[in-house]
Design a protein around this motif. Sequence first.
Motif, PDB file in Angstrom:
ATOM      1  N   ALA A 247      12.205  17.898   4.110  1.00 54.34           N
ATOM      2  CA  ALA A 247      12.046  18.617   2.831  1.00 54.34           C
ATOM      3  C   ALA A 247      13.197  18.523   1.950  1.00 54.34           C
ATOM      4  CB  ALA A 247      11.910  20.311   3.041  1.00 54.34           C
ATOM      5  N   ARG A 248      13.111  17.657   0.914  1.00 54.20           N
ATOM      6  CA  ARG A 248      14.164  17.740  -0.202  1.00 54.20           C
ATOM      7  C   ARG A 248      13.896  17.900  -1.245  1.00 54.20           C
ATOM      8  NH1 ARG A 248      15.988  11.602   1.543  1.00 54.20           N
ATOM      9  NH2 ARG A 248      13.678  11.498   2.303  1.00 54.20           N
ATOM     10  N   ASN A 249      13.981  16.990  -2.388  1.00 55.97           N
ATOM     11  CA  ASN A 249      13.813  17.277  -3.628  1.00 55.97           C
ATOM     12  C   ASN A 249      13.183  16.035  -4.311  1.00 55.97           C
ATOM     13  OD1 ASN A 249      16.189  15.733  -4.514  1.00 55.97           O
ATOM     14  ND2 ASN A 249      17.254  17.576  -5.186  1.00 55.97           N
ATOM     15  N   THR A 250      12.937  16.239  -5.653  1.00 53.61           N
ATOM     16  CA  THR A 250      12.268  15.163  -6.299  1.00 53.61           C
ATOM     17  C   THR A 250      13.182  13.999  -6.639  1.00 53.61           C
ATOM     18  OG1 THR A 250      11.012  16.651  -7.882  1.00 53.61           O
ATOM     19  CG2 THR A 250      11.406  14.373  -8.703  1.00 53.61           C
ATOM     20  N   HIS A 251      14.387  14.166  -7.025  1.00 53.69           N
ATOM     21  CA  HIS A 251      15.380  13.066  -6.972  1.00 53.69           C
ATOM     22  C   HIS A 251      15.517  12.415  -5.789  1.00 53.69           C
ATOM     23  CE1 HIS A 251      18.849  10.965  -8.750  1.00 53.69           C
ATOM     24  NE2 HIS A 251      19.590  10.875  -7.396  1.00 53.69           N
ATOM     25  N   ALA A 252      15.462  12.870  -4.521  1.00 52.48           N
ATOM     26  CA  ALA A 252      15.513  12.251  -3.229  1.00 52.48           C
ATOM     27  C   ALA A 252      14.386  11.330  -2.997  1.00 52.48           C
ATOM     28  CB  ALA A 252      15.904  13.346  -2.178  1.00 52.48           C
ATOM     29  N   ALA A 253      13.268  11.686  -3.224  1.00 54.15           N
ATOM     30  CA  ALA A 253      11.990  11.075  -3.138  1.00 54.15           C
ATOM     31  C   ALA A 253      12.123   9.718  -4.161  1.00 54.15           C
ATOM     32  CB  ALA A 253      11.014  11.826  -3.355  1.00 54.15           C
ATOM     33  N   ILE A 254      12.434   9.772  -5.154  1.00 50.24           N
ATOM     34  CA  ILE A 254      12.577   8.918  -6.122  1.00 50.24           C
ATOM     35  C   ILE A 254      13.813   7.738  -5.851  1.00 50.24           C
ATOM     36  CG2 ILE A 254      13.170   8.324  -8.498  1.00 50.24           C
ATOM     37  CD1 ILE A 254      11.440  10.643  -9.489  1.00 50.24           C
TER      38      ILE A 254
ATOM     39  N   VAL B  10       1.012  -1.016   0.080  1.00 48.60           N
ATOM     40  CA  VAL B  10      -0.008   0.107   0.032  1.00 48.60           C
ATOM     41  C   VAL B  10       1.002   1.323  -0.063  1.00 48.60           C
ATOM     42  CG1 VAL B  10      -1.681   1.338   1.423  1.00 48.60           C
ATOM     43  CG2 VAL B  10      -1.702  -1.247   1.064  1.00 48.60           C
ATOM     44  N   VAL B  11       0.518   2.126  -0.960  1.00 53.26           N
ATOM     45  CA  VAL B  11       1.308   3.384  -1.034  1.00 53.26           C
ATOM     46  C   VAL B  11       0.342   4.503  -0.937  1.00 53.26           C
ATOM     47  CG1 VAL B  11       2.834   4.875  -2.585  1.00 53.26           C
ATOM     48  CG2 VAL B  11       2.855   2.284  -2.895  1.00 53.26           C
ATOM     49  N   ILE B  12       0.725   5.521  -0.124  1.00 55.03           N
ATOM     50  CA  ILE B  12      -0.167   6.769   0.175  1.00 55.03           C
ATOM     51  C   ILE B  12       0.617   7.944  -0.365  1.00 55.03           C
ATOM     52  CG2 ILE B  12      -1.383   8.193   1.874  1.00 55.03           C
ATOM     53  CD1 ILE B  12      -0.012   4.867   2.915  1.00 55.03           C
ATOM     54  N   GLY B  13      -0.065   8.497  -1.362  1.00 59.25           N
ATOM     55  CA  GLY B  13       0.424   9.485  -2.140  1.00 59.25           C
ATOM     56  C   GLY B  13       0.950   9.401  -3.645  1.00 59.25           C
ATOM     57  N   THR B  14       0.781  10.100  -4.424  1.00 64.14           N
ATOM     58  CA  THR B  14       1.132   9.907  -5.986  1.00 64.14           C
ATOM     59  C   THR B  14       2.154  11.062  -6.333  1.00 64.14           C
ATOM     60  OG1 THR B  14      -0.937  11.245  -6.524  1.00 64.14           O
ATOM     61  CG2 THR B  14      -1.143   8.703  -6.342  1.00 64.14           C
ATOM     62  N   GLY B  15       2.833  11.498  -5.611  1.00 64.33           N
ATOM     63  CA  GLY B  15       3.975  12.717  -6.006  1.00 64.33           C
ATOM     64  C   GLY B  15       4.861  11.565  -6.629  1.00 64.33           C
ATOM     65  N   PRO B  16       6.104  12.224  -7.051  1.00 62.11           N
ATOM     66  CA  PRO B  16       7.300  11.153  -7.780  1.00 62.11           C
ATOM     67  C   PRO B  16       7.685  10.031  -6.843  1.00 62.11           C
ATOM     68  CG  PRO B  16       7.935  13.712  -7.402  1.00 62.11           C
ATOM     69  CD  PRO B  16       6.522  13.810  -6.736  1.00 62.11           C
TER      70      PRO B  16
END
Length: 680
Positions: free
Chosen positions: A663-670, A390-396
Amino acid sequence: MSNDPLLQPYQLKHLTLRNRIMTTSHEPAYPEDGMPKDRYRAYHAERAKAGVALAMTAGSACVSKDSPPAFNNVLAYRDEVVPWIKNLADELHDHGCAVMIQLTHLGRRTGWSKGDWLPSVAPTHHHETAHRYNPKLMEDWDIARVIQDYADAAERMKAGGMDGLEIECYGHLPDQFWSPLTNELEGPFGPQTLESRTRFAREVLARMREKVGDEFLLGVRFSMDETTPGGVSEEEGFRIARLLRDEGLVDFLNVTRGRIDSDAALSKVIPLQGSPSAPHLDFAGRMRAEIGLPTFHAARIPDVATARHAVAEGRLDMVGMTRAHMADPHLVQKIIEGREDDIRPCVGATYCLDRIYEGGEALCIHNAATGRELTMPHLIPVAETPRKVVVIGTGPGGLEAARIAAARGHDVTVFEAASDPGGQIRLTAQSQRRREMIGIIDWRMAQCAAQDVSFHFNTWAEAEDVTALNPDLVVVATGGLPQMRLYEQMEDLPHVITSWDILSGDVKASGDVLIFDEAGDHAGLQAAEIAADTAQVEIMTPDRSFAPDVMGLNLTPYLTNLQDKDVTLTVARRLKGVRRDENRLIAEIGSDYSTKLQDRPYDQIILNYGTLPNADLYFDLKPLSSNLGQVDHDALSNGLPQNLVANPDGRFQLFRIGDAVAARNTHAAIYDALRLLKDL
């Protein structure tokens, strides 16, 4: 045999290239001790085994000690480079890929305070805007020494098994000789004629040929037109090409247009998102038609359709798709297999280049395996045992977690509170110039759809919604919400709005507007661009420079737009508080360097202060999990599975990623998602 123009072989002198797609010279800054070791080799090998025809490595390899790397380049002046080059060339050849290297002397484009602390040298006393080092004006013995260094480096590359090389001319030392703007020498290498200005490069090529023979390919990468008054003109660019051709000095031309002596100039040679695709393609095509030499070119050719057009219409012999291969190293293989819709798109964010200066290595904003081929997979293997995720959230980050879990063969359910996917990326893409960023989301949604991921939009998931699905793993990717508290204050700032309010269109800027930007990221500058259409804007930062996380290339279009709109940039000033005075807001302004305070009136104050984790759901689920939310950092750092058990009675593993952590950035989340889910 395919009829696709991109898949036709090309005969370059004695060398047969298996198709028309190449990666052009670029330095991802992966060398170790100046050598292209395992990480460097694995990066290029990933693209070679997937079908690219030619890898032009390095960007550039340095030929002399007084050309120390601007950033972790290959040191071609050392003999110990040969076995490392041989390892690289042998592996790429084993995959059917030709391999060359770009050699250079950086001239004034590097500095004396690096390497051996030798003075940088150039045919001019003037420093370069981008690098700011004052060079020594070259003497005759400097010129003779550097010519020999080029030839010796070429001999090393041949000994290492390379198929050929190109010398970097635009912006680097050869171009500093042949551009009238940067040649103030007297004598045979001086600025008096085109022949004298190009003599240095021609002697370099001639000496190289003596060393490497006719079966080793030589070329130049050069600017056909510096597009600057007093610089190399278009007419001179064609004359230089004819001179190189008629003297038999080169086997191919790799052409571009413009200068690279400043961030603003470089952004036109390496165009960013929001700029036209392939802006110099037709110009390169004229060079090919008029000069008749094999012609290579790369400048924002991010998609297969543009590349196919370039070859089909005879503009190019070999088309460079370098950033596109950073986003998807298997691009050619997917063309061959008829899976073009599956190609991960380059969105033009240019995080790859800016990251070199910020963090010392090139990384793709939305392919976290690029540059990490030794530890991170580009292809996700199927797991032996299917699990429920289960994943919560559809950001990157959330979508990457869902994509990888589904690719592993797991049953994946995703909850999203909003009506559409994207998270903060959707805000970013509201700006016309950055709308390509939505490709990060669109590609992942398509990947998830192809793997039957179940989505529940408009659903604010509670702990009961998650546990009702009996998951084996829960990933909380709920992102963050705007931070509303000033530095070391515990109360939310009154009377202000956020950059998100401007980006979303919920609030329209008017009157005199202050944007206090302590996050230093894209959101503050994007908000300023939008606000400046309807208001008089001042951007204020407590830092000594503004938007430090945006970096040079991406900063250029912001500066262009903001200066055109007369936006005021104020550095080293800190917002201390806000109060309302009748119809205006009074900002209390201070500084980290002084105790002086002053009041300034504004009609609106916009805060860009980063985000705080939106993590309530994570903390609700934490006591129910087997790992209590803990992460094994050693395993995470080394790309190993997460096996911590802190609560034997826990029902599932629980992880939070991206801005839901901090708080970081898109690359960090991916990257969070990739290394947590790849072994699940």
